[in-house]
Scaffold this motif. Structure first.
Motif, PDB file in Angstrom:
ATOM      1  N   TYR A 210      45.215 -38.459  -0.963  1.00  6.48           N
ATOM      2  CA  TYR A 210      44.573 -38.330   0.352  1.00  6.48           C
ATOM      3  C   TYR A 210      45.565 -37.824   1.391  1.00  6.48           C
ATOM      4  O   TYR A 210      45.270 -36.903   2.161  1.00  6.48           O
ATOM      5  CB  TYR A 210      44.000 -39.682   0.770  1.00  6.48           C
ATOM      6  N   ASP A 211      46.750 -38.405   1.413  1.00  8.15           N
ATOM      7  CA  ASP A 211      47.758 -37.989   2.388  1.00  8.15           C
ATOM      8  C   ASP A 211      48.198 -36.550   2.142  1.00  8.15           C
ATOM      9  O   ASP A 211      48.391 -35.768   3.079  1.00  8.15           O
ATOM     10  CB  ASP A 211      48.964 -38.936   2.296  1.00  8.15           C
ATOM     11  N   THR A 212      48.342 -36.169   0.875  1.00 10.57           N
ATOM     12  CA  THR A 212      48.759 -34.804   0.551  1.00 10.57           C
ATOM     13  C   THR A 212      47.703 -33.787   0.938  1.00 10.57           C
ATOM     14  O   THR A 212      48.020 -32.706   1.453  1.00 10.57           O
ATOM     15  CB  THR A 212      49.070 -34.695  -0.956  1.00 10.57           C
ATOM     16  N   VAL A 213      46.433 -34.105   0.709  1.00  4.41           N
ATOM     17  CA  VAL A 213      45.348 -33.177   1.032  1.00  4.41           C
ATOM     18  C   VAL A 213      45.273 -32.936   2.538  1.00  4.41           C
ATOM     19  O   VAL A 213      45.021 -31.809   2.985  1.00  4.41           O
ATOM     20  CB  VAL A 213      44.012 -33.712   0.489  1.00  4.41           C
ATOM     21  N   VAL A 214      45.513 -33.964   3.330  1.00  5.74           N
ATOM     22  CA  VAL A 214      45.500 -33.796   4.785  1.00  5.74           C
ATOM     23  C   VAL A 214      46.581 -32.803   5.219  1.00  5.74           C
ATOM     24  O   VAL A 214      46.342 -31.914   6.043  1.00  5.74           O
ATOM     25  CB  VAL A 214      45.690 -35.153   5.492  1.00  5.74           C
ATOM     26  N   ALA A 237      55.049 -21.255   8.976  1.00  5.59           N
ATOM     27  CA  ALA A 237      53.720 -21.795   9.235  1.00  5.59           C
ATOM     28  C   ALA A 237      53.500 -23.093   8.464  1.00  5.59           C
ATOM     29  O   ALA A 237      52.915 -24.049   8.984  1.00  5.59           O
ATOM     30  CB  ALA A 237      52.651 -20.770   8.869  1.00  5.59           C
ATOM     31  N   ALA A 238      53.966 -23.148   7.218  1.00  4.67           N
ATOM     32  CA  ALA A 238      53.844 -24.368   6.428  1.00  4.67           C
ATOM     33  C   ALA A 238      54.700 -25.484   7.016  1.00  4.67           C
ATOM     34  O   ALA A 238      54.285 -26.653   7.066  1.00  4.67           O
ATOM     35  CB  ALA A 238      54.254 -24.097   4.981  1.00  4.67           C
ATOM     36  N   ASN A 239      55.897 -25.148   7.475  1.00  5.07           N
ATOM     37  CA  ASN A 239      56.761 -26.155   8.083  1.00  5.07           C
ATOM     38  C   ASN A 239      56.143 -26.711   9.361  1.00  5.07           C
ATOM     39  O   ASN A 239      56.225 -27.916   9.639  1.00  5.07           O
ATOM     40  CB  ASN A 239      58.125 -25.536   8.392  1.00  5.07           C
ATOM     41  N   LEU A 240      55.502 -25.841  10.142  1.00  8.08           N
ATOM     42  CA  LEU A 240      54.820 -26.301  11.342  1.00  8.08           C
ATOM     43  C   LEU A 240      53.701 -27.265  10.993  1.00  8.08           C
ATOM     44  O   LEU A 240      53.484 -28.266  11.688  1.00  8.08           O
ATOM     45  CB  LEU A 240      54.264 -25.102  12.121  1.00  8.08           C
ATOM     46  N   ALA A 241      52.994 -27.012   9.897  1.00 11.91           N
ATOM     47  CA  ALA A 241      51.909 -27.898   9.476  1.00 11.91           C
ATOM     48  C   ALA A 241      52.426 -29.297   9.144  1.00 11.91           C
ATOM     49  O   ALA A 241      51.800 -30.304   9.495  1.00 11.91           O
ATOM     50  CB  ALA A 241      51.191 -27.299   8.270  1.00 11.91           C
ATOM     51  N   VAL A 247      53.459 -37.308  12.449  1.00 17.27           N
ATOM     52  CA  VAL A 247      53.192 -38.558  13.174  1.00 17.27           C
ATOM     53  C   VAL A 247      51.977 -39.254  12.584  1.00 17.27           C
ATOM     54  O   VAL A 247      51.956 -40.482  12.417  1.00 17.27           O
ATOM     55  CB  VAL A 247      52.992 -38.273  14.672  1.00 17.27           C
ATOM     56  N   ARG A 248      50.945 -38.477  12.249  1.00 22.18           N
ATOM     57  CA  ARG A 248      49.753 -39.068  11.659  1.00 22.18           C
ATOM     58  C   ARG A 248      50.072 -39.732  10.318  1.00 22.18           C
ATOM     59  O   ARG A 248      49.599 -40.843  10.025  1.00 22.18           O
ATOM     60  CB  ARG A 248      48.688 -37.993  11.460  1.00 22.18           C
ATOM     61  N   SER A 249      50.883 -39.085   9.495  1.00 25.90           N
ATOM     62  CA  SER A 249      51.243 -39.657   8.192  1.00 25.90           C
ATOM     63  C   SER A 249      52.033 -40.951   8.360  1.00 25.90           C
ATOM     64  O   SER A 249      51.788 -41.939   7.651  1.00 25.90           O
ATOM     65  CB  SER A 249      52.064 -38.643   7.385  1.00 25.90           C
ATOM     66  N   ILE A 250      52.969 -40.954   9.299  1.00 24.47           N
ATOM     67  CA  ILE A 250      53.771 -42.158   9.535  1.00 24.47           C
ATOM     68  C   ILE A 250      52.892 -43.296  10.046  1.00 24.47           C
ATOM     69  O   ILE A 250      52.978 -44.439   9.571  1.00 24.47           O
ATOM     70  CB  ILE A 250      54.910 -41.856  10.522  1.00 24.47           C
ATOM     71  N   ILE A 295      55.245 -35.722   2.468  1.00 22.67           N
ATOM     72  CA  ILE A 295      55.985 -35.046   3.525  1.00 22.67           C
ATOM     73  C   ILE A 295      57.108 -34.177   2.966  1.00 22.67           C
ATOM     74  O   ILE A 295      57.273 -33.020   3.346  1.00 22.67           O
ATOM     75  CB  ILE A 295      56.557 -36.082   4.513  1.00 22.67           C
ATOM     76  N   PHE A 296      57.877 -34.719   2.037  1.00 19.70           N
ATOM     77  CA  PHE A 296      59.125 -34.072   1.629  1.00 19.70           C
ATOM     78  C   PHE A 296      59.037 -33.296   0.309  1.00 19.70           C
ATOM     79  O   PHE A 296      59.936 -32.495   0.022  1.00 19.70           O
ATOM     80  CB  PHE A 296      60.241 -35.120   1.488  1.00 19.70           C
ATOM     81  N   ILE A 297      58.007 -33.515  -0.487  1.00 22.34           N
ATOM     82  CA  ILE A 297      57.956 -32.881  -1.801  1.00 22.34           C
ATOM     83  C   ILE A 297      56.825 -31.879  -1.920  1.00 22.34           C
ATOM     84  O   ILE A 297      57.035 -30.723  -2.323  1.00 22.34           O
ATOM     85  CB  ILE A 297      57.840 -33.944  -2.913  1.00 22.34           C
ATOM     86  N   ALA A 298      55.610 -32.275  -1.587  1.00 22.63           N
ATOM     87  CA  ALA A 298      54.430 -31.456  -1.879  1.00 22.63           C
ATOM     88  C   ALA A 298      54.484 -30.093  -1.192  1.00 22.63           C
ATOM     89  O   ALA A 298      54.351 -29.049  -1.850  1.00 22.63           O
ATOM     90  CB  ALA A 298      53.168 -32.213  -1.468  1.00 22.63           C
ATOM     91  N   THR A 299      54.676 -30.068   0.133  1.00 14.18           N
ATOM     92  CA  THR A 299      54.663 -28.794   0.855  1.00 14.18           C
ATOM     93  C   THR A 299      55.874 -27.918   0.545  1.00 14.18           C
ATOM     94  O   THR A 299      55.714 -26.706   0.322  1.00 14.18           O
ATOM     95  CB  THR A 299      54.549 -29.044   2.362  1.00 14.18           C
TER      96      THR A 299
END
Length: 385
Positions: A210-214, A237-241, A247-250, A295-299
């Motif tokens: 769920y967190d990764t899909v967001v 652009a991906a880094n900006l995302a 903040v939402r993930s945290i 946050i640190f792996i998927a993107t």
């Protein structure tokens, strides 16, 4: 004092930026170390499966008034009853001792009487149960089957939703990353794996996904607009995302961990081993690890998988040429990102002055006025009498 609301707003608009993509090798190294330790614990130390998986007998001695040296007392009682093998004793709640042994077979009554005498309680206060290993094997088989079906469905759904198999692969790698580290922590610290723990392992996969899909949804939105406007590289652009959803993930992770931490505290201090403690322990470890991977792996992994695509390479070259024409030194993907497009409320993101090439005009909010007072009605001319 830090104004977290302002920090979150700055991360969303691009005024501040944490370069997650450029430092992907650091995140990969951290994950590699964690996975290596996890695998070392799994294969070298082994997993501590509960009695539900290994089979055996369980005795519960209730009403114990003196729990001093309870492990030695349990070992002595079981040995006097003629039961050999490893004995595991734990305190459950305030005055109950749980004793797990090898299958007692016909020695159940003798063991119950010996435990009652050793702990100074009536024989009726000792309950016994025999658990066969076939039940745990059935649970393990069904859990593995459910995991395989879950992963296959997730791959198909993500590939169809995001219209690229590379996002599905990145999401699956993050899921396996979370599962291996969580199980490895259980092995390293010797936590007991029960059917409740298995349920917890499967639950954390859904939370991590769920967190990764967001995050991926925001990546898709930003990168699609980057291809359209051609003012920002794919990695920027991906880094900006990631910054926009940070903040939402945290916040989501902290809100989820707080009640689980409360359940863990009550379980360790008051309730003792049981279903509630096993489930909450797996959830706490898995949710924390899942937030890290989202946050640190998927993107960063997604950007690495798409880095050599012709469209991505052409976009990066175009942005570099535009930067060179504007007199700025082109950067591969570490440039301070300029927020592209509009957010979901329709407000255009505005970059800070520091991110603009020298001599370039500063972007202006689409509802901003060039000059004069804002939203002031025009006054009608005074009539001459």
């Amino acid at each position: 004092m830090i104004n977290f609301a302002q920090v979150g707003n700055d991360l969303y608009t691009g005024k501040r930026s944490i370069d997650f993509i450029k430092r992907q090798k650091t995140w990969y190294a951290v994950s590699a170390v964690l996975i290596a330790l996890a695998l070392l614990g799994i294969f070298a130390r082994g997993l501590n499966f509960g009695i539900e998986f290994s089979g055996g007998s369980e005795f519960r001695v209730q009403g114990v008034t003196n729990s001093e040296n309870y492990e030695q007392k349990a070992q002595t009682a079981v040995s006097d009853a003629g039961i050999e093998g490893n004995v595991v004793s734990t305190i459950v709640g305030q005055n109950t001792v749980r004793v797990q042994t090898e299958a007692a077979a016909g020695l159940t009554d003798e063991a119950s009487a010996a435990l009652a005498q050793e702990f100074g309680v009536a024989k009726t206060s000792v309950s016994a149960s025999l658990i066969g290993p076939s039940w745990g094997a059935s649970v393990s088989k069904q859990a593995i089957q459910g995991l395989i079906v879950f992963l296959v469905l997730v791959t198909i759904v993500m590939a169809l939703y995001f219209r690229t198999w590379k996002m599905a692969v990145s999401g699956l790698v993050a899921l396996l990353h979370d599962l291996v580290i969580t199980v490895g922590i259980y092995a390293l610290f010797g936590f007991e794996i029960t059917p409740s723990s298995m349920i917890g392992f499967l639950t954390i996969l859904g939370y991590s996904l769920y967190d990764t899909v967001v995050v991926f949804d925001k990546v898709r939105e930003n990168t699609a607009e980057a291809f359209q406007t051609r003012r920002m590289t794919y990695s920027a652009a991906a880094n900006l995302a990631v910054n926009q959803t940070l903040v939402r993930s945290i916040n989501t992770t902290v809100v989820a961990l707080l009640p689980i931490a409360a359940v863990l505290f009550v379980g360790f201090t008051l309730l003792g081993p049981g279903t509630l403690l096993d489930l909450s322990l797996a959830l706490f470890i898995g949710i924390a690890v899942g937030a890290y991977s989202s946050i640190f792996i998927a993107t960063p992994l997604l950007v690495d998988l798409r880095r050599n695509e012709p469209a991505v390479l052409e976009l990066d070259k175009h942005v570099a040429r535009q930067a060179a024409k504007a007199g700025a030194a082109p950067a591969a993907h570490a440039e301070e990102p300029v927020a592209v497009g509009a957010d979901r409320t329709g407000a255009a993101a505005v970059a800070s002055d520091a991110t603009l090439p020298e001599g370039a005009p500063r972007p202006v909010h689409k509802y901003a006025q060039a000059a004069g007072p804002r939203n002031q009605p025009k006054r009608a001319p005074k009539s001459r009498r």
